[in-house]
Design a protein around this motif. Structure first.
Motif: not given
Ligand SMILES: [Zn+2]
Length: 207
Positions: A52, A106, A110, A173, A176, A184, A187
């Motif tokens: 990120y 982001a 994702l 993020a 992640l 997830r 987010l």
């Protein structure tokens, strides 16, 4: 879009043997890769790890140097090369727009992690819609009474709420890497949330 983690060695250009910034184009000699750009994710296109946190200046520098190499007009008269350059440059622009914007980045990460997409999960934190409504009403009242100072204060409040949401998006993020479904989903929720703040901000700016 599930990614397999593989340590990647620096790629060397097949023509000039220089280490390549990006797997699709050699900025040293102008050779374009034979593989379609879709083979690579947006991070790989720029030779970046899928993190990120991005050095935006370095990203911009790479974008400019790769754009020069890939530019269809410099890529020789050969129609195949021109076609390839056009495709690559469209991919490069798309990847650049995605990576340079923190929310789009982001969203993209994702999606790489397996979602959920916005269409699959519309949840927002329970208090959000109430807060949005209150702020919108307060702003309307301030506007109707011509209270410019109050309008500015509410706008600043909305901006700071948006900033908090963006910070949460960043925090999630960055986690992640473990691609845990709970991370997830949280987010997704914050990415849904920031759309509300964006739209409220837009309403108060146009007022
Ligand atoms: Zn080269």
């Amino acid at each position: 879009m599930e990614r397999q983690k593989q340590p990647t060695l620096p790629t060397r250009c097949a023509e000039c043997r220089q280490v390549m910034d990006s797997p699709v184009a050699c900025s040293a000699c102008g050779t374009l890769a034979q593989l379609p750009a879709e083979t690579f994710d947006s991070f790989e296109l720029f030779g970046l790890p899928p993190n990120y946190d991005i050095d935006l200046k370095a990203l911009h520098g790479k974008y400019l140097s790769m754009s020069r190499v890939i530019h269809p007009d410099i890529a020789g008269a050969n129609p195949d090369q021109r076609m390839q350059a056009l495709t690559l440059s469209a991919e490069l622009n798309r990847a650049y727009e995605t990576l340079r914007d923190p929310v789009a980045r982001a969203e993209y990460m994702l999606a790489m992690a397996g979602g959920p997409r916005a269409s699959e999960m519309k949840d927002v934190p329970p208090d959000l819609l109430g807060e949005i409504m209150v702020l919108r009403e307060e702003f309307e009242e301030a506007r109707e009474s011509g209270d410019a100072e109050r309008m500015r204060a509410i706008r600043a409040e909305i901006e700071s709420r948006r900033r908090e949401t963006l910070d949460r998006i960043g925090d999630l993020a960055r986690q992640l890497e473990c691609w845990h479904v709970d991370i997830r989903r949280r987010l997704r929720e914050q990415l849904n949330t920031i759309k509300y703040w964006n739209s409220l901000l837009e309403q108060t700016r146009s007022a």
